[in-house]
Every structure is written in structure tokens, then in C-alpha cells.
Design a protein around this motif. Structure first.
Motif: not given
Length: 570
Positions: A220, A223, A293, A295, A311-312
């Protein structure tokens, strides 16, 4: 003029009749072919119609049986009780999937398996998804019926009589009472090494969770840099595959290093394989979420509600730990749970495990060791070998059936009850199957679900691009190799009988029995199971005792590949 035209007309008529006579054989041939085709079509239609009527009547009988005899089997939608898959909302063809039953009354918890690669391209069928529903096991429901419970009591009495027979034999013949404890002592030697290895493996399995979380967070943060993000993900993928291979190699090599007996080796290898499948299920399920993706959302119950942090999402450690011990190989963040623990039910399942373990010890001492304990030392001819093989058919079938009951019913229901795990469909009614397709689907639902979710679907979508035949063959080959790896290292010998029976004979029977009538197919299925299991266990016992009794030299590497069953007498 009229008299001149009359002979001419007569000649034309005669010519036409001759042409008709000449074409009569062709017409007869065509008519015969059409009649044969019509009779064949009518016969096939009658056969298919009778099969359809039989299926409908069978479904009606089962529905009536469920309504009257199994009131406690499923208190919700009956479809969600008997099936464990549901299709997505998009049009799908479930009929040709490995477990082609839709599940009503439940919703899928995962995203669709795949999407069309290009706009306008015809989308491949969506494969059904695994769902979890609170339900009992088949045999638990069947034993609610008084007639089935009586048969269960009969088996209890048979076990007690067998135990008394063994006690009398030990006391009056050998002058002592052993109760099969010699088999336990020999089979469970070095069990403390197995337990130590098992604890160490769980440390590495827990470390995988934190490694996965680190991969997701670093990915992340990278990215904005797509090239670095791809490099990081591919590097972690290589490390993950290497980790799985090393994990499998260490478990297999420790069986040889510690010189574990068969039972201890099986415990170590089966547990290592289970942990490997658990780890892959967790990574495969959550990696798709990270790559998609998803979150991490804040708790909506908090006062200061904020937007997603971006955030993942990685599930908490408690979900992962519960999954490691739950009686399933399919990862979900949560499962249906029971309201309380039925301690009496759990104790009965544990006692069944102990009783069947003693039964296995008795069968080993009274049948397997008696038949093959002197193999390689005594003279052997074809007639004596056939006599031994036929004498082992029924004991091996008892081992097969009791092994199913021990692992898939008693042990899994025991652990499910302690963990309050609600979905108890660890198997289906495989004993009524008339094809090997249905047998493999219903025999071990726990392993079949894992193969379907994480091997078949990935092969179907990403590797073979919609070829269900190639994906199915890949699943069979992987399963056959793993079965052979467990037995080979547990026995500490190369003797690929399991691979031949499961990966070649079993796959062939899948295609040969698809058009078999129900009654004949079920009879042949049981005949092949009894004869196949008898030969399989007898061959492994013969090879084990041949290597133990015959003083064979291994001067060349090919000596390890030639079976000792052959080398002892040739």
C-alpha cells in the motif's frame, strides 16, 4: 399413329418399372436404417424418461423422509441444508461444475471468480461459491431415526463381541491380555518428536500471518511507485512459494530423519499437509481482497465516524487462529456458530475415536500381521497369494469404513463441537453414489471444497481458460501426488500403488461410469471399493513386510525403485 405410340408408351412404362425395381434395394436399405434409428431413439428416450421418473420419485421420497424422519436435520431452508454452494447473480451453468448444486437461502461471501477479459467478449460461466450454513452431519441426522439408531447399536454390540473374542484369545492361547497395546506401542514410537515438530510448525504458520500483513502494508505504501510495487509483490510471491516447498520438504525429511513408524509418520505428514492447505487458503482469500483494493473501514458505531483510511484490510489475528483449528479448509472471517457446547455429544465422539483406534489395532494383529507378517520368509505361490488377498478383502473394507467414520464424522464433529463450529457438512451421502464423480464429491467434502475453491477454480480461470476437463485432471493429479507422498514417506518406501489406483484407475472410472444406470452403478462402485481397498492395503502390507523380512541389498539406485515384493522371490 395411335398404334405406333402405344408400343412406345409400353416401353417407357417398362423402363420406369425396371428403374423402380433397381432402386428398391436402396429404398429398403434406407428404410431399414431409418427404422433402426427410430427404434434406437425410442429406446434411448424410454431409458432417459425412466431415469428421470426414477429421479423425481427418489426426490419425492427423500423430501418425505426429511419432513417426517429428520425434523432436526435442518431448521432453515432445506436447500441450504443439503447443498453447500451458491451461484452468483450472473447467469451461470452449474450443471457441469465439479459440485453442481446451487444453494438457496445463502449469499456468497467472496467476489465473483473472474470477469471477461475484454469488453464484448462472451463471459465464461461463473462457478458457484462455497457457503457455510449451520447444519448437522448426515449420520448425526440419520441417527435421529429409531431404525438407524438400532443399526448403530448393533455395530456397538459387534465391537464389544470382537473385543471379548480378542480378550479370550489372548488369555487362553497366549496366557496374557494385550488388547492391542503392542500395536500402539510400535506405531506411536517417537510421538514426542512429532508433537515437538507440530508445535514448531505452528510457530512458522503464525509467522506467515505477520509476513502477510507486512506485505499488504508495504504494498500500500508503494502504491505511488507501480514498478516498485510490482517488484515487491513478485518477490514476496517467490518467497511464499519457496516457504511452502520448504515446509513440505522439512516435514517429509523428518519422517526419514527420526525413522518414524507408520502411525507417527502419518500424523506428522497429515498435520503438515493440513497446515499447508490452511495457509494457502488464508493467503489466497485475503490476497484477492488486497489486490482488489478493499480498504479497512472504521467501526460505524464510533462517535467520530471517519472516511475509509485506504489501508488494505487484513483480518485480525483471532480470525486466523480460529481458522487454524476449525474443521474446515476454506477461510472466512466468520462462520456459523452454535449457541453452546454439547459435552455429552463431544464425549461420545471422543469415545468413538478411541474405540475405532483399538479396532484398528485388533485388525492389524489378527489379520494384517497374520496374513503378511512372514512375507518373504515363507514359500509363496500364486494360489497362496490369491488366498491371502481374498482373505483381506473384508478386513480392509472395515478399515476403510471405520477410517471414514473415525476422521470425517467422529473427530471432526468432536473438534467442531468444542469450537462451536456450526457447519457440520464434512461429507455427504457418498454411499448412495452410482458414479465416481458423485463419490469423489461427497466422500470428503472438506478436502473437496479446498480443491475446488483454490485449485479447480484457479486452473479453470487462469491456466486452462475455461477447460473444465483439463482443470479436473489437474486436480486429480495433484491429489494423487499428495496422497502418494504421504503414504510413501510414512512407509519410507517408493511404492506408487496409491498413485496408480487413484490417479489412473480412479480417473478412468470417472469417465466410464458416467452413463451407468443407478442400481448397477452403485453395485459396481461398492464392488470396486471393496476389491480396490483390499488390494491397495494388501500390497502396501506385503511391501512393508518384504522390506522388513528380506535382507535385500541396494547397490544401485534402481534397487530402491524395484518393489521388494518382487525382489524377495525373484
Amino acid at each position: 399413329m395411335a398404334t405406333e405410340k402405344q408400343p412406345q408408351r409400353l416401353g417407357e412404362k417398362r423402363k420406369e418399372t425396371e428403374e423402380e425395381d433397381a432402386s428398391l434395394p436402396d429404398l429398403r436399405f434406407v428404410r431399414e436404417k431409418l427404422q433402426k434409428f427410430q427404434s434406437k431413439m425410442l429406446r434411448d428416450f424410454d431409458q432417459r424418461l425412466s431415469c428421470m421418473v426414477e429421479d423425481v420419485l427418489q426426490d419425492l421420497r427423500q423430501q418425505e423422509l426429511r419432513a417426517h424422519e429428520f425434523p432436526n436435520f435442518g431448521k432453515s431452508d432445506p436447500k441450504s441444508t443439503w447443498h453447500n454452494r451458491v451461484t452468483s447473480k450472473a447467469p451461470a451453468d452449474v450443471s457441469d461444475s465439479p459440485n453442481g448444486h446451487a444453494n438457496g437461502g445463502a449469499t456468497p461471501t467472496t467476489t465473483p471468480a473472474h470477469q471477461s477479459e475484454k469488453s464484448g467478449q462472451k463471459q465464461r460461466r461463473r462457478l458457484p461459491e462455497k457457503v457455510f450454513v449451520a447444519r448437522e452431519s448426515y449420520l448425526t441426522a440419520l441417527l435421529q431415526v429409531e431404525h438407524m439408531r438400532t443399526i448403530y447399536h448393533i455395530f456397538y454390540i459387534i465391537l464389544i463381541m470382537f473385543l471379548l473374542n480378542v480378550i479370550c484369545y489372548d488369555y487362553f492361547v497366549d496366557g496374557r491380555i494385550d488388547l492391542g497395546l503392542g500395536t500402539f506401542r510400535g506405531g506411536l514410537r517417537r510421538l514426542h518428536w512429532v508433537m515437538g515438530t507440530w508445535l514448531l510448525e505452528h510457530v512458522f504458520v503464525l509467522a506467515l500471518y505477520f509476513a502477510f500483513r507486512g506485505w499488504a502494508l508495504v504494498r500500500h505504501k508503494l502504491k505511488p511507485h507501480s514498478s516498485l510495487q510490482h517488484f515487491w509483490s513478485h518477490s514476496c510471491l517467490i518467497l511464499y512459494v519457496s516457504y511452502q516447498l520448504v515446509f513440505c520438504f522439512v516435514a517429509s525429511s523428518l519422517c526419514l530423519k527420526f525413522d518414524l513408524p507408520f502411525v507417527s509418520g502419518c500424523v506428522l505428514l497429515l498435520e503438515s499437509t493440513r497446515l499447508l492447505m490452511k495457509m494457502h487458503a488464508f493467503v489466497r482469500y485475503n490476497a484477492a481482497r488486497v489486490l482488489a483494493g478493499k480498504a479497512k473501514q472504521e467501526d460505524p458505531g464510533e462517535e467520530n465516524e471517519e472516511k475509509p483510511t485506504g489501508r488494505p484490510y487484513v483480518p485480525p489475528l483471532s480470525c486466523y487462529i480460529y481458522f487454524l483449528f476449525a474443521p474446515t479448509l476454506i477461510y472466512r472471517d466468520s462462520y456459523p456458530r452454535t449457541s453452546h457446547i454439547r459435552w455429552k455429544f463431544a464425549l461420545n465422539r471422543l469415545l468413538e475415536v478411541v474405540a475405532i483406534a483399538f479396532l484398528f489395532a485388533f485388525i492389524h494383529e489378527r489379520h494384517i500381521h497374520e496374513h503378511f507378517g512372514q512375507y518373504g520368509l515363507e514359500p509363496m505361490d500364486a494360489s497362496k497369494l490369491i488366498f491371502k488377498l481374498f482373505g483381506m478383502l473384508l478386513p480392509c473394507q472395515v478399515i476403510f469404513l471405520c477410517g471414514f467414520y473415525l476422521i470425517l464424522h467422529s473427530w471432526l464433529n468432536f473438534t467442531a463441537e468444542l469450537l462451536r463450529f456450526g457447519d457440520r457438512m464434512f461429507y455427504k451421502d457418498w454411499w448412495t453414489s452410482h458414479t465416481y464423480d458423485a463419490y469423489y464429491r461427497n466422500w470428503n467434502v472438506v478436502v473437496h471444497d479446498w480443491l475446488y475453491e483454490y485449485v479447480y477454480k484457479d486452473m479453470y480461470v487462469h491456466v486452462f481458460r475455461g477447460s473444465k476437463l483439463a482443470a479436473s485432471l489437474a486436480v486429480f493429479m495433484i491429489s494423487a501426488v499428495v496422497h502418494e507422498q504421504i503414504l510413501g514417506f510414512a512407509f519410507q518406501m517408493f511404492f506408487p500403488v496409491m498413485f496408480f489406483f487413484f490417479g489412473i484407475v480412479g480417473v478412468s472410472l470417472v469417465f466410464l461410469m458416467r452413463s451407468a444406470p443407478k442400481v448397477l452403478g452403485n453395485v459396481f462402485l461398492w464392488f470396486s471399493l471393496i476389491s480396490g481397498n483390499g488390494m491397495l492395503m494388501s500390497l502396501y502390507a506385503m511391501e512393508h513386510y518384504a522390506r522388513k523380512n528380506c535382507n535385500l541389498s541396494h547397490d544401485n539406485w534402481t534397487d530402491h525403485l524395484v518393489p521388494a515384493v518382487w525382489r524377495c522371490y525373484n
